[in-house]
Design a protein around this motif. Structure first.
Motif, PDB file in Angstrom:
ATOM      1  N   SER A  68       0.830  -1.201   0.000  1.00  0.00           N
ATOM      2  CA  SER A  68       0.000   0.000   0.000  1.00  0.00           C
ATOM      3  C   SER A  68       0.867   1.254   0.000  1.00  0.00           C
ATOM      4  N   PHE A  69       1.902   1.234   0.810  1.00  0.00           N
ATOM      5  CA  PHE A  69       2.796   2.405   0.852  1.00  0.00           C
ATOM      6  C   PHE A  69       3.449   2.633  -0.498  1.00  0.00           C
ATOM      7  N   GLN A  70       3.782   1.516  -1.164  1.00  0.00           N
ATOM      8  CA  GLN A  70       4.480   1.626  -2.441  1.00  0.00           C
ATOM      9  C   GLN A  70       3.593   2.268  -3.496  1.00  0.00           C
ATOM     10  N   ALA A  71       2.281   2.198  -3.293  1.00  0.00           N
ATOM     11  CA  ALA A  71       1.370   2.753  -4.285  1.00  0.00           C
ATOM     12  C   ALA A  71       1.326   4.276  -4.225  1.00  0.00           C
ATOM     13  N   PHE A  72       1.726   4.854  -3.100  1.00  0.00           N
ATOM     14  CA  PHE A  72       1.651   6.308  -2.993  1.00  0.00           C
ATOM     15  C   PHE A  72       2.583   6.960  -3.999  1.00  0.00           C
ATOM     16  N   ARG A  73       2.205   8.152  -4.451  1.00  0.00           N
ATOM     17  CA  ARG A  73       2.965   8.772  -5.536  1.00  0.00           C
ATOM     18  C   ARG A  73       4.410   9.042  -5.135  1.00  0.00           C
ATOM     19  N   PHE A  74       4.581   9.465  -3.904  1.00  0.00           N
ATOM     20  CA  PHE A  74       5.945   9.801  -3.477  1.00  0.00           C
ATOM     21  C   PHE A  74       6.854   8.584  -3.536  1.00  0.00           C
ATOM     22  N   THR A  75       6.397   7.475  -2.951  1.00  0.00           N
ATOM     23  CA  THR A  75       7.222   6.270  -2.929  1.00  0.00           C
ATOM     24  C   THR A  75       7.355   5.680  -4.321  1.00  0.00           C
ATOM     25  N   ASN A  76       6.296   5.831  -5.104  1.00  0.00           N
ATOM     26  CA  ASN A  76       6.345   5.350  -6.474  1.00  0.00           C
ATOM     27  C   ASN A  76       7.446   6.030  -7.262  1.00  0.00           C
ATOM     28  N   TYR A  77       7.624   7.302  -6.964  1.00  0.00           N
ATOM     29  CA  TYR A  77       8.650   8.105  -7.627  1.00  0.00           C
ATOM     30  C   TYR A  77      10.012   7.409  -7.510  1.00  0.00           C
ATOM     31  N   VAL A  78      10.314   6.930  -6.332  1.00  0.00           N
ATOM     32  CA  VAL A  78      11.626   6.317  -6.105  1.00  0.00           C
ATOM     33  C   VAL A  78      11.656   4.868  -6.576  1.00  0.00           C
ATOM     34  N   TRP A  79      10.591   4.100  -6.279  1.00  0.00           N
ATOM     35  CA  TRP A  79      10.697   2.652  -6.398  1.00  0.00           C
ATOM     36  C   TRP A  79      10.170   2.065  -7.693  1.00  0.00           C
ATOM     37  N   HIS A  80       9.258   2.778  -8.356  1.00  0.00           N
ATOM     38  CA  HIS A  80       8.623   2.143  -9.506  1.00  0.00           C
ATOM     39  C   HIS A  80       9.654   1.851 -10.594  1.00  0.00           C
ATOM     40  N   PHE A  81       9.449   0.745 -11.287  1.00  0.00           N
ATOM     41  CA  PHE A  81      10.330   0.261 -12.364  1.00  0.00           C
ATOM     42  C   PHE A  81      11.635  -0.336 -11.837  1.00  0.00           C
ATOM     43  N   THR A  82      11.915  -0.240 -10.533  1.00  0.00           N
ATOM     44  CA  THR A  82      13.176  -0.798 -10.031  1.00  0.00           C
ATOM     45  C   THR A  82      12.956  -2.225  -9.533  1.00  0.00           C
ATOM     46  N   LEU A  92       3.864  -1.046 -22.421  1.00  0.00           N
ATOM     47  CA  LEU A  92       4.214   0.008 -21.456  1.00  0.00           C
ATOM     48  C   LEU A  92       5.216  -0.498 -20.421  1.00  0.00           C
ATOM     49  N   GLY A  93       5.099  -1.762 -20.095  1.00  0.00           N
ATOM     50  CA  GLY A  93       6.097  -2.382 -19.227  1.00  0.00           C
ATOM     51  C   GLY A  93       5.940  -2.014 -17.766  1.00  0.00           C
ATOM     52  N   SER A  94       6.595  -2.806 -16.910  1.00  0.00           N
ATOM     53  CA  SER A  94       6.501  -2.532 -15.481  1.00  0.00           C
ATOM     54  C   SER A  94       7.877  -2.526 -14.829  1.00  0.00           C
ATOM     55  N   GLU A  95       8.909  -2.771 -15.593  1.00  0.00           N
ATOM     56  CA  GLU A  95      10.242  -2.769 -15.020  1.00  0.00           C
ATOM     57  C   GLU A  95      11.218  -2.140 -15.990  1.00  0.00           C
ATOM     58  N   ARG A  96      12.201  -1.400 -15.448  1.00  0.00           N
ATOM     59  CA  ARG A  96      13.158  -0.731 -16.308  1.00  0.00           C
ATOM     60  C   ARG A  96      14.555  -1.258 -16.004  1.00  0.00           C
ATOM     61  N   THR A  97      14.728  -2.571 -16.236  1.00  0.00           N
ATOM     62  CA  THR A  97      16.062  -3.137 -16.062  1.00  0.00           C
ATOM     63  C   THR A  97      16.989  -2.610 -17.145  1.00  0.00           C
ATOM     64  N   GLY A  98      16.417  -2.417 -18.343  1.00  0.00           N
ATOM     65  CA  GLY A  98      17.144  -1.749 -19.425  1.00  0.00           C
ATOM     66  C   GLY A  98      16.502  -0.394 -19.681  1.00  0.00           C
ATOM     67  N   PRO A  99      17.089   0.403 -20.569  1.00  0.00           N
ATOM     68  CA  PRO A  99      16.558   1.750 -20.799  1.00  0.00           C
ATOM     69  C   PRO A  99      15.146   1.740 -21.376  1.00  0.00           C
ATOM     70  N   ASP A 100      14.436   2.854 -21.182  1.00  0.00           N
ATOM     71  CA  ASP A 100      13.135   3.022 -21.803  1.00  0.00           C
ATOM     72  C   ASP A 100      13.344   3.161 -23.308  1.00  0.00           C
ATOM     73  N   LEU A 101      12.393   2.629 -24.103  1.00  0.00           N
ATOM     74  CA  LEU A 101      12.591   2.618 -25.548  1.00  0.00           C
ATOM     75  C   LEU A 101      11.633   3.539 -26.297  1.00  0.00           C
ATOM     76  N   THR A 102      10.941   4.434 -25.570  1.00  0.00           N
ATOM     77  CA  THR A 102       9.973   5.315 -26.223  1.00  0.00           C
ATOM     78  C   THR A 102      10.561   6.031 -27.430  1.00  0.00           C
ATOM     79  N   SER A 103      11.782   6.537 -27.288  1.00  0.00           N
ATOM     80  CA  SER A 103      12.358   7.258 -28.422  1.00  0.00           C
ATOM     81  C   SER A 103      13.735   6.715 -28.762  1.00  0.00           C
TER      82      SER A 103
END
Lengths: 633, 336
Positions: free
Chosen positions: A497-511, B107-118
């Protein structure tokens, strides 16, 4: 309790409406008023509220007790003092009194007897000097008593005159691990049902080994990217094989198998149709075999997580699930007890919701419509299927392992309805800051915070059920799994739930933090709870137990492995996110992960090893059971 | 009064109806809305057959597991595109793939490699993409991306015809004189798709804005502090090192060396700035260099140029932001 929670829901909803209205334009000034931060503040307030409440109650109680004590003290001090005298003091007093027998009472009072005895005599009209002597003599005897070590006749050597002893054990145990209580109860169960449960669990153990072997292999590819150059072993193709295998193979088959037992047992009824149970078993296994082969040759539905199987393959799973749901429902409908036990609510709902979910998940949406469905589907897959079903199992296996009822039945029902209400609405939190509609993201974030309610209700219920029985957790090989699962249920869900917040998402999302979270939940919660349930059930069904040391090994390897896995990726993921915020070159974020990926592989190896032991344990039970079965026939 | 604890029919009905209702509100209606209301951008182009085939390879190899294609509306994503992504960007690429396959989840959910939008703007060179796909570590030493060697064919040199696209694999990655590595149709389609990934310009300028980063970036490296230029080394790693390599030596037969390059060392830096701004495709033996006019500011170009002029043994006088500005303005006068 219920009233409090309703207030909290109301509070959250009330607070979220102005948030939705004002998020049209966002800049740094708005950070403080963003739903994530507000949510955190609300949670902080709730926490502070609870804390203050506890403090106030505690302080009040303390003050109250203090007054009570000091009031009582006046009355009891003297008697207490008398009782608190140690042997030498008593001896001294008695001796002095003997010496001064002929001296006048005044003199004794003045010089020799402790002032409080004098006081005692003054205050209490019941006691005179003789009484006091008696009391002191008694006390002297009591205090100086000690065992002679032969009270039970133990200076005689043991002798079995009547031939009562049949077994002599010279094993003194071992200093490293405790002996756990072994299962003495064997449930009388329909042999066909036993066979169904064991087969489902056996197959699930097979898929667990395969799925996590693949997981471990692709995890190692982060460290050694050139391990192979075979197309069907490449990372991109194997990743969905790993996730789908542990989802639909391991967890789903184990859940359905255990579900058959729980439903039959709590409905006091035989399974409606064993034939249907077998059909769905083969359908689900066929889904996995065909689906995984498809993925490895490169046939993929579109890369959306957990729906990588193309629709004709997933259709088999859906049919299997529909059959299971019908079978469960008919059994519940013909139950021989009046009430539908709470476990059955969860299990039945999980099946029905997942059927709806997999149909919606495969509707042919295009454009970003597909992305909305993706967020909805991948979140519900976890929340409505695995979490809901497993909670249902816990509501049966936790109380039955503790041999006492669940703490609160209505808290379970509350958690059930809030689970449905909140979990369904939060899928888009996987796409925060994405081009999806801002309102949809906000709703998802607000209700992610709402998830605290079912999570807290569930956790409280389980922990309060365990309360007072913590001793039996140490004695049992089942309960540690359940306890860890419950704790991770609380930690993993609130962290999510915490991870869903925008602030935390800023740091953690995609990692890699995401990967840590999904293992924290799917492994820490689901797998641990399933293992606990399996170890609770199979010995009762078959009358056979695996070796206790092997269950212990399984537990510790899985637990330590998960901790290493989780923390390495959480720390690494945070560093990665910070590196992105600092706008360093992207390759830096790959380089800095190297040690964390290595540690992840280490943790993963331990986890995988524990699964081999788990499978061996299941095999051991199965072997003893099948030999025994033939003998019976 | 319904008693859900005793009435399984009502329980089942409520479970189904409420869940269906919630799902309709939160998923089906918004998804339908998204699908129907979003139109393609005026300047957007549909994918060609080759590009669409490339997209299918992209999906079947699971590229989306590590590569995102979304520029989020936050500052850190600014490096992946000029503007945040909008729903119209996906109009053509997110059509249904085939009868068996849904619209691709790119759109993907992980960025282990670079984003490919451009990535098509960042990296327009066929040679780079082919080498990179064959074995990413040829061009990016620290990369952990898998090599896709099965998308290439190992052909005897005598059997290679003129039509074949041969890639120039350095000796350390393939030590076999008798064979050539030839690109298959699949990988050429995939490269065509990757090159097609560009952000389309919006007609009106009211594109969504980036939410600023939480922390203001620390200003510049020590070397450039006096001139107030950004960190040239970081920019070089990000924008240039994929081809020219971290050591500035390039790759023989594909990307020229900057170490000791007469253009880099020349005291008259106009040509160097011009190449960075406009790109370069004058020499047949080397791959195409993209234009950086839109991607880098004058200060950033100056910082990169200075890094190149003073690293790997290069010792040439540095330049200032003004120098770049002059060249940029001069070039503008040439193309009305």
């Amino acid at each position: 309790m219920k009233k409090h929670l309703v207030t909290i829901i109301g509070f959250l909803l009330f607070n979220s409406s102005p948030i939705i209205a004002q998020t049209e334009e966002i800049n740094t000034d708005n950070w403080v008023s963003s739903p994530g931060v507000i949510g955190t503040i609300i949670l902080g307030v709730i926490l502070l509220g609870i804390f203050t409440l506890i403090t106030v109650i505690k302080t009040k109680k303390t003050i109250h007790t203090y007054y009570k004590i000091s009031r009582l003290k006046n009355i009891t001090t003297i008697e207490e003092d008398l009782l608190s005298l140690e042997i030498p003091e008593i001896g001294q007093i008695l001796e002095n009194r003997k010496k001064t027998e002929k001296v006048s009472l005044d003199e004794i009072e003045k010089n020799l007897i402790s002032p409080y005895i004098e006081q005692l005599i003054n205050i209490s009209s019941r006691l005179d000097h003789q009484d006091i002597d008696e009391i002191l003599n008694e006390r002297y005897k009591v205090l100086s008593y000690s065992l002679q070590q032969n009270e039970l006749g133990s200076d005689k050597s043991p002798n079995d005159d009547k031939g009562m002893i049949t077994y002599v054990n010279n094993d003194l145990g071992n200093p490293i691990y405790d002996d756990k209580r072994s299962e003495k109860i064997k449930l009388k169960t329909d042999q066909e049902l036993v066979k169904i449960v064991i087969t489902y669990i056996g197959a699930s153990a097979f898929w667990l080994i395969l799925g996590t072997l693949i997981g471990q292999y692709i995890g190692m590819k982060f460290v050694w990217p050139e391990m192979d150059t075979i197309s069907w072993l490449s990372f991109g193709r194997l990743r969905p094989v790993h996730t789908n295998t542990v989802f639909w193979g391991w967890a789903s088959l184990a859940m359905i198998g255990l579900g058959y037992f729980v439903i039959s047992r709590t409905s006091n009824q035989k399974i409606y149709s064993t034939k249907l149970a077998w059909r769905s078993f083969w359908l689900i296994n066929a889904t996995l075999v065909i689906g995984n082969i498809c993925l490895m040759v490169g046939i993929n539905n579109g890369g959306g997580e957990y729906r990588e199987y193309i629709w004709p393959v997933m259709l088999l799973f859906a049919i299997g699930l529909i059959i299971t749901a019908i079978n469960y429902y008919k059994t519940i409908a013909t139950r021989k007890v009046k009430e539908i036990y709470i476990s059955n609510w969860y299990i039945l709902a999980a099946c029905v919701w997942t059927i709806i979910l997999s149909i919606i998940g495969y509707l042919p949406f295009t454009g970003l419509g597909e992305t909305i469905i993706q967020g909805y589907y991948m979140h519900q897959g976890v929340g409505m299927w695995f979490m809901t079903f497993t909670l249902g199992l816990v509501y049966y296996f936790l109380p039955s392992s503790l041999n006492k009822p669940i703490y609160s039945y209505s808290l379970g029902a509350l958690a059930f309805w809030t689970q449905m209400l909140f979990y369904t609405l939060i899928g888009t939190h996987h796409f925060v800051f994405s081009p999806l509609p801002w309102w949809l993201q906000t709703v998802a974030i607000v209700f992610s915070a709402g998830m605290f309610i079912p999570v807290l209700a569930g956790t409280t219920n389980f922990l309060l059920t365990m309360k007072g029985s913590f001793k039996s957790i140490g004695d049992s090989y089942v309960l540690p799994f359940l306890l860890v699962g419950v704790i991770f249920y609380f930690l993993g869900s609130t962290q999510g739930s915490f991870q869903a917040f925008r602030f935390t998402n800023y740091v953690w999302h995609f990692t890699d933090f995401n990967v840590a979270h999904s293992h924290l939940t799917m492994y820490g919660i689901i797998s641990f709870l399933l293992w606990g349930s399996i170890y609770a059930l199979l010995p009762k069904l078959t009358g056979h137990e695996p070796k206790q040391i092997n269950i212990g090994l399984h537990f510790w390897l899985a637990f330590v492995g998960l901790i290493i896995y989780m923390f390495s990726l959480m720390i690494g993921g945070t560093e990665k996110g910070l590196s992105w915020i600092e706008e360093e070159a992207f390759i830096n974020s790959v380089k800095l992960m190297a040690p964390y990926w290595l540690w992840r592989a280490v943790g993963g190896s331990l986890m995988f090893l524990s699964h081999i032991i788990f499978a061996l344990n299941i095999y051991q039970i199965y072997k003893k059971w099948s030999i025994n079965k033939i003998e019976v026939q | 009064m319904i008693n859900l604890h005793k009435d399984h029919e009502s329980l089942l009905t409520i479970i189904i109806v409420v869940f269906l209702g919630l799902s309709t509100v939160i998923a089906i209606i918004p998804a339908y809305d998204m699908q129907e209301k979003v139109t393609p951008l005026p300047k957007g182009l549909d994918l060609t057959t080759s590009e669409r085939n490339g997209l299918k390879i992209y999906i079947s190899e699971g590229c989306a597991a590590c590569h995102t294609q979304q520029v989020r509306s936050i500052a850190m994503d600014n490096k992946w595109g000029k503007r945040p992504s909008i729903p119209s960007d996906y109009y053509y690429s997110k059509q249904r793939l085939s009868f068996l396959q849904q619209s691709p989840s790119i759109l993907g959910s992980e960025r282990t490699g670079p984003d490919l939008t451009s990535v098509g703007t960042r990296q327009p060179s066929d040679d780079w993409h082919l080498l990179h796909l064959y074995n990413p570590r040829i061009v990016v030493k620290e990369s952990i991306m898998p090599g896709y060697s099965w998308l290439f064919e190992k052909k005897k040199k005598s059997a290679v015809s003129e039509k074949d696209v041969v890639i120039n694999v350095p000796k350390e990655f393939m030590n076999d004189d008798k064979y050539d590595i030839v690109a298959t149709k699949e990988v050429l389609d995939l490269v065509a798709y990757l090159k097609s990934l560009k952000q389309v310009d919006l007609y009106n300028t009211s594109s969504p804005e980036f939410i600023p980063a939480l922390t203001k970036k620390e200003a510049a490296s020590i070397a450039n502090e006096a001139n107030n230029l950004p960190d040239g080394e970081q920019l070089y790693i990000d924008k240039c090192s994929a081809c020219h390599q971290l050591n500035g030596e390039g790759l023989g037969g594909a990307f020229p060396s900057l170490k000791g390059s007469p253009i880099v060392l020349d005291e008259n830096h106009d040509l160097m700035i011009q190449i960075i701004l406009q790109g370069y495709d004058a020499r047949a033996e080397y791959a195409v260099m993209p234009s950086f006019t839109d991607q880098l500011t004058d200060a950033e170009i100056a910082a990169i140029a200075n890094h190149e002029k003073t690293s790997w043994g290069n010792k040439a006088p540095t330049i200032s932001e003004e120098d770049v500005k002059k060249v940029r303005e001069y070039l503008k006068t040439l193309t009305p």
